[in-house]
Design a protein around this motif. Structure first.
Motif, PDB file in Angstrom:
ATOM      1  N   LYS A  57       1.637   1.412 -12.132  1.00  0.00           N
ATOM      2  CA  LYS A  57       1.221   2.454 -13.079  1.00  0.00           C
ATOM      3  C   LYS A  57       1.339   3.812 -12.402  1.00  0.00           C
ATOM      4  O   LYS A  57       0.825   3.999 -11.294  1.00  0.00           O
ATOM      5  CB  LYS A  57      -0.222   2.215 -13.533  1.00  0.00           C
ATOM      6  CG  LYS A  57      -0.645   3.072 -14.716  1.00  0.00           C
ATOM      7  CD  LYS A  57      -2.003   2.614 -15.234  1.00  0.00           C
ATOM      8  CE  LYS A  57      -2.375   3.351 -16.509  1.00  0.00           C
ATOM      9  NZ  LYS A  57      -3.691   2.875 -17.044  1.00  0.00           N
ATOM     10  N   ASP A  83       5.456  -0.671 -20.691  1.00  0.00           N
ATOM     11  CA  ASP A  83       6.583   0.155 -21.113  1.00  0.00           C
ATOM     12  C   ASP A  83       7.918  -0.378 -20.595  1.00  0.00           C
ATOM     13  O   ASP A  83       8.926  -0.310 -21.289  1.00  0.00           O
ATOM     14  CB  ASP A  83       6.398   1.598 -20.619  1.00  0.00           C
ATOM     15  CG  ASP A  83       5.131   2.239 -21.148  1.00  0.00           C
ATOM     16  OD1 ASP A  83       4.969   2.292 -22.377  1.00  0.00           O
ATOM     17  OD2 ASP A  83       4.293   2.658 -20.323  1.00  0.00           O
ATOM     18  N   VAL A 110      -0.156  -7.302 -18.074  1.00  0.00           N
ATOM     19  CA  VAL A 110      -0.128  -6.377 -19.216  1.00  0.00           C
ATOM     20  C   VAL A 110      -1.550  -5.940 -19.549  1.00  0.00           C
ATOM     21  O   VAL A 110      -1.814  -4.762 -19.826  1.00  0.00           O
ATOM     22  CB  VAL A 110       0.535  -7.032 -20.446  1.00  0.00           C
ATOM     23  CG1 VAL A 110       0.332  -6.165 -21.697  1.00  0.00           C
ATOM     24  CG2 VAL A 110       2.024  -7.247 -20.210  1.00  0.00           C
ATOM     25  N   SER A 111      -2.471  -6.871 -19.470  1.00  0.00           N
ATOM     26  CA  SER A 111      -3.882  -6.540 -19.721  1.00  0.00           C
ATOM     27  C   SER A 111      -4.408  -5.562 -18.673  1.00  0.00           C
ATOM     28  O   SER A 111      -5.125  -4.607 -18.993  1.00  0.00           O
ATOM     29  CB  SER A 111      -4.721  -7.823 -19.716  1.00  0.00           C
ATOM     30  OG  SER A 111      -6.090  -7.538 -19.898  1.00  0.00           O
ATOM     31  N   VAL A 112      -4.070  -5.796 -17.414  1.00  0.00           N
ATOM     32  CA  VAL A 112      -4.503  -4.910 -16.330  1.00  0.00           C
ATOM     33  C   VAL A 112      -3.950  -3.494 -16.530  1.00  0.00           C
ATOM     34  O   VAL A 112      -4.639  -2.502 -16.301  1.00  0.00           O
ATOM     35  CB  VAL A 112      -4.050  -5.480 -14.966  1.00  0.00           C
ATOM     36  CG1 VAL A 112      -4.255  -4.452 -13.856  1.00  0.00           C
ATOM     37  CG2 VAL A 112      -4.816  -6.756 -14.646  1.00  0.00           C
ATOM     38  N   LEU A 113      -2.688  -3.419 -16.966  1.00  0.00           N
ATOM     39  CA  LEU A 113      -2.040  -2.125 -17.168  1.00  0.00           C
ATOM     40  C   LEU A 113      -2.485  -1.425 -18.444  1.00  0.00           C
ATOM     41  O   LEU A 113      -2.292  -0.213 -18.593  1.00  0.00           O
ATOM     42  CB  LEU A 113      -0.513  -2.310 -17.213  1.00  0.00           C
ATOM     43  CG  LEU A 113       0.211  -2.593 -15.900  1.00  0.00           C
ATOM     44  CD1 LEU A 113       1.621  -3.105 -16.163  1.00  0.00           C
ATOM     45  CD2 LEU A 113       0.254  -1.356 -15.024  1.00  0.00           C
ATOM     46  N   GLY A 114      -3.046  -2.191 -19.381  1.00  0.00           N
ATOM     47  CA  GLY A 114      -3.401  -1.626 -20.677  1.00  0.00           C
ATOM     48  C   GLY A 114      -2.189  -1.436 -21.569  1.00  0.00           C
ATOM     49  O   GLY A 114      -2.151  -0.547 -22.425  1.00  0.00           O
ATOM     50  N   GLY A 115      -1.177  -2.286 -21.386  1.00  0.00           N
ATOM     51  CA  GLY A 115       0.063  -2.195 -22.148  1.00  0.00           C
ATOM     52  C   GLY A 115       1.248  -2.280 -21.212  1.00  0.00           C
ATOM     53  O   GLY A 115       1.097  -2.457 -19.996  1.00  0.00           O
ATOM     54  N   ARG A 165       3.978   2.374 -17.541  1.00  0.00           N
ATOM     55  CA  ARG A 165       3.387   1.100 -17.118  1.00  0.00           C
ATOM     56  C   ARG A 165       4.533   0.111 -16.931  1.00  0.00           C
ATOM     57  O   ARG A 165       5.240  -0.201 -17.888  1.00  0.00           O
ATOM     58  CB  ARG A 165       2.401   0.612 -18.173  1.00  0.00           C
ATOM     59  CG  ARG A 165       1.229   1.575 -18.393  1.00  0.00           C
ATOM     60  CD  ARG A 165       0.539   1.340 -19.723  1.00  0.00           C
ATOM     61  NE  ARG A 165       1.453   1.577 -20.848  1.00  0.00           N
ATOM     62  CZ  ARG A 165       1.096   1.490 -22.119  1.00  0.00           C
ATOM     63  NH1 ARG A 165      -0.145   1.177 -22.461  1.00  0.00           N
ATOM     64  NH2 ARG A 165       1.984   1.704 -23.086  1.00  0.00           N
TER      65      ARG A 165
END
Length: 390
Positions: free
Chosen positions: A215, A317, A310-315, A199
Motif C-alpha cells: 500500500k 487496485d 484484499v481485506s488487509v488492504l481495504g480493497g 493497493r
C-alpha cells in the motif's frame, strides 16, 4: 581490456548462483551462471547474455567452498571482468537490518545471531561473505536482505499469539522474498506512476511462493512469516500448517527434528501432494488425479490468501504475477482470476496464454499484470548505490 564488475552472489547449501553487471549506472548484466552440486559432483557453468555457454567444467567433490569462490573470482579476472564490488543475497536481516549494508566484522557477527531463524540458508550466505573477505579483503561486499522490505509492517501483522517472552526473543513474523517485491514495486512505478498510491498484491510464485500486500509503495503484510516455510503451498514446502500436525508427528509417529524438517521443507508441497514432481509445468501436463489435486490445492491456497490480503488492504487496485510459475503458468493465473470474479477481475484469455504484460480487460475493476522479477538487478543496484556513498 579489464572492466570492473559488480558480482551478485546467491549462496546456498549445495550451490552458488552468480551474475555480473557493468560497474556504472547502466548496470548492464554481462554474464551469469552457477556452481551446482558442490557436495557431490560440482559443475561450474557460465553463460553470457546472448545465451552462449562460456565455460562448463566438472570437478571432484573433494573441493571445499573456498576453492570454488577463488575459482569464480579468478575466472572473472581472467575473462577481463574484475570483481570490484560484490552484492550478496542474505535471507535474514532480523528486525535491525531494514536496508542493505556494507559488510564488516561486527555486522557478520550480528548476522550469525540470526542463524537459528534461517538455519537452512543463513549459514551459507554468511560463509560466502567470510570466505571472500579472507581471500580478497580489498573487495567491498554488500549484504541485501530478503526480510528488509517487510519492516514497514504494522506490529499487529507480525505478532504471534504466543507468550510475550517469545516475541522479545525474536519469535514473530518477518516475511521473505523482499528483494523480489522491492524490484516489482519499482518496476510497477515505472510502468504505472499511479501505483505508488495504490493497493497492490504481488504473487511471487516459483518453487518458493508467497504473496505481499503493498500500500502506497510499502509492504503491509505477507504470507510468509517466521520462516520461508509459512504461507502458500510451494514446490516442496507445505506452507501454512496446523501446529498440531507437528505435535502429532513427534508424539505418535516418533519423528525427530531432522525428519520433520526434511518432510516439511523437501517432501511436501506440490511434490508431496502429487507424488510426482515439484515442477508446476510437469503437473499441469500430467493427467493423473494426484497431479490435478496438487495443482487444485496450490490454486485454492493462492486465491484464499489473496482474499485475506484484499481485506488487509481495504480493497485492491493491481494484482501482479511474478516468479517462474507466475510468469509462465497461464492455467494457474486463469484459475486464480476466475475465483476472484467477485472482485470483478477480468482477464483476456488470449493475452494470458501469451504471457502478455497486461492481462486485464478494459472493463476489469482490477489491473492484472505479469512482471518478470529481477532480484539480481536489485542487489546490484543497492550495492552500487552504497559503494558510491562510501
Amino acid at each position: 581490456m579489464t572492466s570492473n564488475q559488480i558480482v551478485v552472489i546467491n549462496a546456498g547449501s549445495s550451490s552458488i548462483k552468480f551474475a555480473t553487471f557493468d560497474f556504472n549506472t547502466s548496470l548492464t548484466k554481462t554474464m551469469h551462471g552457477s556452481i551446482q552440486n558442490i557436495n557431490s559432483a560440482p559443475i561450474f557453468k557460465v553463460v553470457d547474455e546472448q545465451g552462449n555457454t562460456l565455460t562448463k567444467e566438472e570437478f571432484s567433490a573433494d573441493h571445499d567452498y573456498g576453492y570454488f569462490y577463488e575459482l569464480l573470482l579468478s575466472y572473472f579476472a581472467k575473462s577481463g571482468k574484475k570483481a570490484a564490488l560484490i552484492g550478496h543475497r542474505v535471507v535474514h536481516g532480523g528486525m535491525h537490518y531494514n536496508a542493505p549494508v556494507i559488510v564488516n566484522t561486527p555486522i557478520i557477527q550480528d548476522l550469525k545471531k540470526l542463524i537459528p531463524f534461517a538455519p537452512l540458508h543463513q549459514p551459507y550466505n554468511i560463509q560466502a561473505i567470510e570466505i571472500i573477505q579472507s581471500l580478497h579483503p580489498e573487495i567491498t561486499q554488500v549484504a541485501c536482505f530478503d526480510t528488509s522490505f517487510h519492516r514497514t509492517h504494522p506490529a499487529v501483522a507480525d505478532r504471534f499469539a504466543l507468550p510475550r517472552e517469545f516475541e522479545a526473543q525474536g519469535v514473530h513474523r518477518y516475511g521473505f522474498h523482499g528483494l523480489s517485491y522491492e524490484y516489482i514495486t519499482q518496476k510497477l512505478l515505472e510502468l504505472s506512476p499511479d501505483s505508488g498510491k495504490q493497493r497492490v498484491i504481488v504473487a511471487h510464485l516459483g518453487n518458493g511462493a508467497s504473496l505481499c500486500a503493498i500500500k502506497d509503495g510499502k509492504s503491509i503484510d505477507s504470507t510468509m512469516g517466521f520462516t520461508a516455510l509459512d504461507g502458500l503451498m510451494m514446490g516442496t514446502r507445505c506452507g501454512s500448517l496446523d501446529p498440531g500436525v507437528i505435535l502429532y508427528l513427534m508424539k505418535f509417529k516418533k519423528m525427530d527434528y531432522e525428519e520433520i524438517e526434511k518432510c516439511l521443507y523437501q517432501q511436501s508441497g506440490l511434490l508431496g501432494v502429487s507424488g510426482i514432481s515439484n515442477n508446476m509445468q510437469i503437473l499441469l501436463e500430467d493427467p493423473s488425479i494426484t497431479a490435478k489435486e496438487a495443482v487444485e490445492l496450490f490454486v485454492y491456497r493462492l486465491y484464499r490468501e489473496i482474499g485475506a490480503l484484499v481485506s488487509v488492504l481495504g480493497g485492491l487496485d493491481v494484482l501482479v504475477f511474478t516468479g517462474g510459475i507466475g510468469e509462465h503458468a497461464a492455467e494457474v493465473r486463469e484459475n486464480v482470476c476466475q475465483h476472484l470474479a467477485w472482485l470483478n477481475v477480468k482477464i483476456d484469455a488470449a493475452k494470458n496464454l501469451r504471457n502478455q504484460p497486461v492481462l486485464s480487460t478494459a472493463d476489469s475493476a482490477i489491473e492484472v499484470r505479469v512482471i518478470p522479477t529481477n532480484e539480481e538487478w536489485i542487489i546490484a543496484n543497492h550495492a552500487y548505490g552504497l559503494y558510491l556513498k562510501q
